[in-house]
Motif scaffolding. Structure first.
Motif, PDB file in Angstrom:
ATOM      1  N   LEU A 553      22.006   1.816 -40.012  1.00 36.80           N
ATOM      2  CA  LEU A 553      22.332   0.441 -39.625  1.00 36.80           C
ATOM      3  C   LEU A 553      21.165  -0.197 -38.881  1.00 36.80           C
ATOM      4  CD1 LEU A 553      24.321  -1.883 -39.388  1.00 36.80           C
ATOM      5  CD2 LEU A 553      25.215  -0.827 -37.302  1.00 36.80           C
ATOM      6  N   TYR A 554      20.515   0.577 -38.035  1.00 37.74           N
ATOM      7  CA  TYR A 554      19.364   0.041 -37.299  1.00 37.74           C
ATOM      8  C   TYR A 554      18.267  -0.405 -38.265  1.00 37.74           C
ATOM      9  CZ  TYR A 554      15.054   0.030 -34.619  1.00 37.74           C
ATOM     10  OH  TYR A 554      13.855  -0.328 -34.079  1.00 37.74           O
ATOM     11  N   LEU A 555      17.983   0.389 -39.291  1.00 38.45           N
ATOM     12  CA  LEU A 555      16.940   0.037 -40.253  1.00 38.45           C
ATOM     13  C   LEU A 555      17.344  -1.199 -41.050  1.00 38.45           C
ATOM     14  CD1 LEU A 555      14.275   0.560 -41.657  1.00 38.45           C
ATOM     15  CD2 LEU A 555      15.438   2.204 -43.153  1.00 38.45           C
ATOM     16  N   LEU A 556      18.598  -1.280 -41.492  1.00 39.56           N
ATOM     17  CA  LEU A 556      19.048  -2.466 -42.227  1.00 39.56           C
ATOM     18  C   LEU A 556      18.939  -3.719 -41.358  1.00 39.56           C
ATOM     19  CD1 LEU A 556      22.216  -1.167 -44.131  1.00 39.56           C
ATOM     20  CD2 LEU A 556      20.001  -1.772 -45.112  1.00 39.56           C
ATOM     21  N   GLN A 557      19.320  -3.575 -40.088  1.00 38.62           N
ATOM     22  CA  GLN A 557      19.228  -4.733 -39.192  1.00 38.62           C
ATOM     23  C   GLN A 557      17.779  -5.154 -38.990  1.00 38.62           C
ATOM     24  OE1 GLN A 557      18.948  -4.161 -35.272  1.00 38.62           O
ATOM     25  NE2 GLN A 557      19.696  -6.133 -34.584  1.00 38.62           N
ATOM     26  N   ARG A 558      16.895  -4.196 -38.849  1.00 35.01           N
ATOM     27  CA  ARG A 558      15.477  -4.515 -38.657  1.00 35.01           C
ATOM     28  C   ARG A 558      14.911  -5.219 -39.887  1.00 35.01           C
ATOM     29  NH1 ARG A 558      10.673  -0.776 -38.939  1.00 35.01           N
ATOM     30  NH2 ARG A 558       8.993  -1.857 -37.863  1.00 35.01           N
ATOM     31  N   ILE A 559      15.278  -4.769 -41.073  1.00 34.76           N
ATOM     32  CA  ILE A 559      14.807  -5.409 -42.303  1.00 34.76           C
ATOM     33  C   ILE A 559      15.359  -6.828 -42.404  1.00 34.76           C
ATOM     34  CG2 ILE A 559      14.901  -5.293 -44.818  1.00 34.76           C
ATOM     35  CD1 ILE A 559      15.032  -2.240 -44.553  1.00 34.76           C
ATOM     36  N   ARG A 560      16.663  -6.980 -42.110  1.00 34.32           N
ATOM     37  CA  ARG A 560      17.278  -8.309 -42.156  1.00 34.32           C
ATOM     38  C   ARG A 560      16.628  -9.271 -41.162  1.00 34.32           C
ATOM     39  NH1 ARG A 560      22.257  -9.204 -39.959  1.00 34.32           N
ATOM     40  NH2 ARG A 560      21.302  -8.335 -38.075  1.00 34.32           N
ATOM     41  N   ASP A 561      16.379  -8.806 -39.934  1.00 27.33           N
ATOM     42  CA  ASP A 561      15.753  -9.656 -38.921  1.00 27.33           C
ATOM     43  C   ASP A 561      14.334 -10.040 -39.316  1.00 27.33           C
ATOM     44  OD1 ASP A 561      18.070  -9.460 -37.485  1.00 27.33           O
ATOM     45  OD2 ASP A 561      17.306  -8.028 -36.013  1.00 27.33           O
ATOM     46  N   GLU A 562      13.605  -9.132 -39.964  1.00 27.86           N
ATOM     47  CA  GLU A 562      12.259  -9.441 -40.416  1.00 27.86           C
ATOM     48  C   GLU A 562      12.287 -10.508 -41.504  1.00 27.86           C
ATOM     49  OE1 GLU A 562       7.956  -8.867 -40.807  1.00 27.86           O
ATOM     50  OE2 GLU A 562       9.499  -8.911 -39.263  1.00 27.86           O
ATOM     51  N   ALA A 563      13.253 -10.417 -42.431  1.00 30.87           N
ATOM     52  CA  ALA A 563      13.389 -11.441 -43.467  1.00 30.87           C
ATOM     53  C   ALA A 563      13.728 -12.793 -42.854  1.00 30.87           C
ATOM     54  CB  ALA A 563      14.460 -11.028 -44.484  1.00 30.87           C
ATOM     55  N   HIS A 564      14.583 -12.774 -41.835  1.00 35.68           N
ATOM     56  CA  HIS A 564      14.963 -14.014 -41.163  1.00 35.68           C
ATOM     57  C   HIS A 564      13.755 -14.629 -40.455  1.00 35.68           C
ATOM     58  CE1 HIS A 564      17.793 -16.872 -39.541  1.00 35.68           C
ATOM     59  NE2 HIS A 564      17.406 -16.609 -38.308  1.00 35.68           N
ATOM     60  N   ARG A 565      12.986 -13.802 -39.761  1.00 33.89           N
ATOM     61  CA  ARG A 565      11.791 -14.292 -39.072  1.00 33.89           C
ATOM     62  C   ARG A 565      10.803 -14.886 -40.066  1.00 33.89           C
ATOM     63  NH1 ARG A 565       6.823 -13.283 -38.799  1.00 33.89           N
ATOM     64  NH2 ARG A 565       7.029 -11.543 -40.244  1.00 33.89           N
ATOM     65  N   PHE A 566      10.599 -14.219 -41.174  1.00 32.54           N
ATOM     66  CA  PHE A 566       9.637 -14.672 -42.176  1.00 32.54           C
ATOM     67  C   PHE A 566      10.084 -16.002 -42.788  1.00 32.54           C
ATOM     68  CE2 PHE A 566       7.372 -13.940 -46.361  1.00 32.54           C
ATOM     69  CZ  PHE A 566       6.104 -14.079 -45.830  1.00 32.54           C
ATOM     70  N   ALA A 567      11.389 -16.149 -43.042  1.00 42.22           N
ATOM     71  CA  ALA A 567      11.912 -17.392 -43.600  1.00 42.22           C
ATOM     72  C   ALA A 567      11.778 -18.547 -42.615  1.00 42.22           C
ATOM     73  CB  ALA A 567      13.374 -17.208 -44.013  1.00 42.22           C
ATOM     74  N   ILE A 568      12.088 -18.290 -41.349  1.00 42.70           N
ATOM     75  CA  ILE A 568      11.995 -19.339 -40.325  1.00 42.70           C
ATOM     76  C   ILE A 568      10.552 -19.797 -40.154  1.00 42.70           C
ATOM     77  CG2 ILE A 568      12.168 -19.737 -37.849  1.00 42.70           C
ATOM     78  CD1 ILE A 568      14.795 -20.005 -39.192  1.00 42.70           C
ATOM     79  N   THR A 569       9.620 -18.850 -40.161  1.00 40.85           N
ATOM     80  CA  THR A 569       8.211 -19.205 -40.021  1.00 40.85           C
ATOM     81  C   THR A 569       7.767 -20.105 -41.162  1.00 40.85           C
ATOM     82  OG1 THR A 569       7.785 -17.096 -38.906  1.00 40.85           O
ATOM     83  CG2 THR A 569       5.888 -18.276 -39.777  1.00 40.85           C
ATOM     84  N   HIS A 570       8.161 -19.744 -42.397  1.00 40.14           N
ATOM     85  CA  HIS A 570       7.817 -20.559 -43.562  1.00 40.14           C
ATOM     86  C   HIS A 570       8.452 -21.945 -43.458  1.00 40.14           C
ATOM     87  CE1 HIS A 570       8.001 -21.127 -48.221  1.00 40.14           C
ATOM     88  NE2 HIS A 570       6.996 -21.788 -47.675  1.00 40.14           N
ATOM     89  N   HIS A 571       9.703 -21.989 -43.042  1.00 42.67           N
ATOM     90  CA  HIS A 571      10.407 -23.272 -42.943  1.00 42.67           C
ATOM     91  C   HIS A 571       9.754 -24.180 -41.917  1.00 42.67           C
ATOM     92  CE1 HIS A 571      13.570 -25.990 -41.412  1.00 42.67           C
ATOM     93  NE2 HIS A 571      13.888 -26.078 -42.687  1.00 42.67           N
ATOM     94  N   ARG A 572       9.380 -23.632 -40.781  1.00 45.04           N
ATOM     95  CA  ARG A 572       8.760 -24.452 -39.732  1.00 45.04           C
ATOM     96  C   ARG A 572       7.416 -25.013 -40.202  1.00 45.04           C
ATOM     97  NH1 ARG A 572       7.742 -21.900 -34.434  1.00 45.04           N
ATOM     98  NH2 ARG A 572       7.825 -24.004 -33.608  1.00 45.04           N
TER      99      ARG A 572
END
Length: 655
Positions: A553-572
């Motif tokens: 679960l920790y690894l899945l959460q880390r991957i999900r959070d990284e995808a979210h960070r990457f998407a937000i950076t692109h959007h901004r």
């Protein structure tokens, strides 16, 4: 798994006053201890719809076999009884802050005839005065070595002291004037205790008056032509100044305070505390704990304060409790906590949230330390090969894969009220990010705020490129991963073992439909929902629940959070560029080429706003008049709201 309804007490039988409750399993083991101002309201909340409970709370109530409670008179009594039971029963569903290391104390054995100073760790003892804790043992040992020149008190062990008494010869420190040698009678017990008292006064933060006194003595010795004595005092002053340089003043009013900072994510919480005494940071400590439920920040602070000051509350040792405790959010029972700590300290103790000034600045510093500690903790956890292998095996077992998914791709969608919709793809191989494989998508075929349709488009585009690249490889004689026509690398040629989408059943269904439409097989799919960290598989009515302590679960959460960070950076980035272009449309003489020059040079609207006219005029094709027109257009335009890079939420205030 027990049904909570089988042991639910009659709601009318639960008292409405304050009290403490315990959940037990079939064997009588205490699983959870909690307190409440109103026992009836609190306990009834545990027996609500299971689907609405936090995952760990749901596990707790389905593991328990009965619940019992004890009524008390006040919330203060409930607070004390709750933590006494937590220490006694060590329930596995209560938050436990794990100290990230053992911190050293500077101790003075005040109860002995000839007190000694030493650096130690572990539990405190009665009759001993403690200073700290400190971050590094070597640093405080160096400080003590400097101070023994000025305060030549005993620092040897009891065995060494007795041996010197028996032989009539002092140890080496006695010969080099770093000990007044009470073991051989060079100094009386009263005079030695006076030296120890001065040492404790200096360590307690009262250094200014002592240094002024030494300066007067130095001047008097110089005027009396006692130059050797004056030189010795001068060296003593230098040692004191060097010892105080390491502890800069952070609170000018000489406050005694403990400053607490928190950094949270859905799985863990990091706590950092600075011990400020006499306005100086005397030490810092850190803890990391697993999140056991969806408790608010104030609840986490309350649990932490109980554990931090437990020894002082239990033993009545109030000297370690400061008069102020600065926290990021007030605990629900802050008045009760203040009353308990004030009683132990023998003076008023305040728990409060600083709003401005030096204390607020220091609070922000502690919070940044907590965030960095959480990042270090996660990095250390992720870098361990054995841990990563276990995480991949747990994921494979949970979602029914024959082997561990060595390549995982995660997709996320980001938008601002349906505008500038973008998608992100991050890649983890063998449990580690492979940033060269990250990809961004601009979603153009979806209108409005439709994350499901956007996810369908992004998955479709990614795997259509996969099919195209595989076709190129199949037609190539060499099977190279380079397009023979364009000479460019085939970036989508690899198929992941597992696709993870950020979301629940709707997003998973959209991704599954996209894969099915393209005829993609052999690629596992799951979604990770944020609220309860549930893993959803295509077509399943119920989620897969991984334990909160699961490395998978920790690894899945880390991957999900990284995808979210990457998407937000692109959007901004896209939002900033679009805003710059729209603001500059009406500037005379500013065409498409010059707008692109501005965007390329400054990169964002924030940096362009901060630029001076001379900075803009220095760009190729610009002059002072055009630069002034650009600044005027930006000054007249309203300031856009800022975006939280972690959550994507619009924040109040200027950009």
């Amino acid at each position: 798994m027990a049904d909570p309804s089988t042991y639910r007490p009659d709601p009318g039988s639960i008292p409405v006053g304050p009290g403490v409750y315990r959940f037990r399993d079939d064997a009588g083991t205490v699983l959870y201890v909690g307190k409440a101002k109103n026992l009836r309201n609190r306990l009834n909340s545990y027996f609500a719809d299971l689907a609405g409970l936090h995952e760990r709370t749901r596990r707790m109530v389905t593991t328990a076999a009965r619940v019992e409670w004890t009524v008390v008179n006040t919330e203060v009594e409930a607070l004390q009884l709750e933590y006494a039971w937590i220490k006694e029963f060590d329930p596995r569903f209560n938050v436990k802050y794990r100290d990230d290391k053992s911190y050293p104390w500077l101790a003075v054995t005040w109860s002995e005839d000839f007190p000694r100073v030493f650096v130690g760790r572990g539990a405190k003892r009665k009759g001993t005065r403690y200073f700290g804790p400190y971050s590094h043992a070597w640093a405080i040992r160096e400080t003590v070595d400097l101070l023994l020149r000025v305060f030549p008190m005993r620092s040897c062990s009891s065995g060494t002291f007795r041996n010197a008494q028996a032989s009539g010869r002092p140890c080496l420190l006695g010969y080099i004037d770093k000990c007044s040698a009470p073991c051989v009678g060079r100094i009386s017990e009263e005079d030695h205790r006076a030296i120890v008292a001065d040492f404790c006064q200096f360590m307690g933060g009262q250094s200014t008056s002592m240094m002024r006194r030494l300066e007067r003595k130095m001047l008097e010795a110089s005027e009396s032509e006692e130059y050797e004595l004056a030189a010795r005092i001068r060296d003593d002053l230098g040692a004191l100044r060097k010892a105080t340089e390491a502890n800069a003043i952070v609170l000018g009013d000489g406050t005694d305070a403990d400053v607490v900072g928190l950094a949270e994510d859905p799985l863990e919480v990091s706590v950092r505390i600075f011990h400020v005494r006499g306005g100086r940071v005397r030490g810092e400590r850190g803890w990391v704990a697993d999140r056991v439920d969806d408790a608010e920040t104030g609840d986490l602070v309350e649990t932490f304060l109980q554990q931090l000051y437990h020894d002082e509350i239990r033993e009545g040792a109030g000297e370690a409790i400061p008069r102020e405790i600065l926290v990021p959010a007030l605990p629900p029972s802050h008045e009760a906590i203040e009353e308990v700590l004030s009683g132990r300290r023998g003076a008023r103790v305040r728990v409060r949230v600083p709003q401005r000034g030096d204390k607020r600045t220091l609070m922000d510093t502690v919070a940044r330390n907590a965030e960095e500690a959480l990042v270090r903790h996660k990095t250390k956890r992720a870098s361990d090969l054995t841990t990563r292998n276990r995480a991949l095996e747990e994921i494979a077992e949970a979602i029914g894969l024959a082997e561990a998914p060595l390549r995982i791709e995660c997709f996320d969608i980001s938008n601002l009220q349906g505008t500038e919709v973008v998608g992100s793809m991050v890649v983890f191989e063998d449990g580690l990010p492979r940033k060269s494989e990250y990809r961004r998508f601009v979603v153009r075929g979806v209108e409005g705020q439709n994350d499901v349709a956007s996810m369908h488009e992004v998955i479709t585009r990614r795997f259509r490129r996969f099919l195209d690249d595989r076709a190129v490889i199949a037609s190539s004689d060499t099977g190279s991963l380079v397009d023979p026509t364009t000479g460019k690398a085939l970036k989508f040629a690899y198929a992941p073992a597992l696709v993870v989408v950020d979301g629940g059943p709707p997003q998973v269904a959209a991704a599954a439909a996209a894969l099915e439409e393209l005829g993609i097989t052999g690629v596992a799919l799951c979604g990770l929902a944020k609220r309860l960290e549930e893993v959803w598989l295509p077509g399943d009515d119920w989620p897969v629940i991984l334990p909160r302590t699961s490395e998978g679960l920790y690894l899945l959460q880390r991957i999900r959070d990284e995808a979210h960070r990457f998407a937000i950076t692109h959007h901004r980035g896209r939002r900033s560029r679009t805003m710059v272009e729209s603001l500059l449309d009406d500037v005379p003489g500013l065409g498409e080429v010059r707008r692109k020059t501005l965007l390329k040079h400054f990169g964002s609207l924030r940096k362009l706003r901060a630029a001076e006219v001379s900075d803009i005029a220095a760009l190729p094709g610009f002059g002072v008049r055009t630069a002034e027109a650009v600044k005027a257009a930006l000054s007249d335009a309203p300031v856009a709201p800022a975006i939280n890079v972690t959550t994507g939420e619009v924040l109040d205030g200027a950009e």
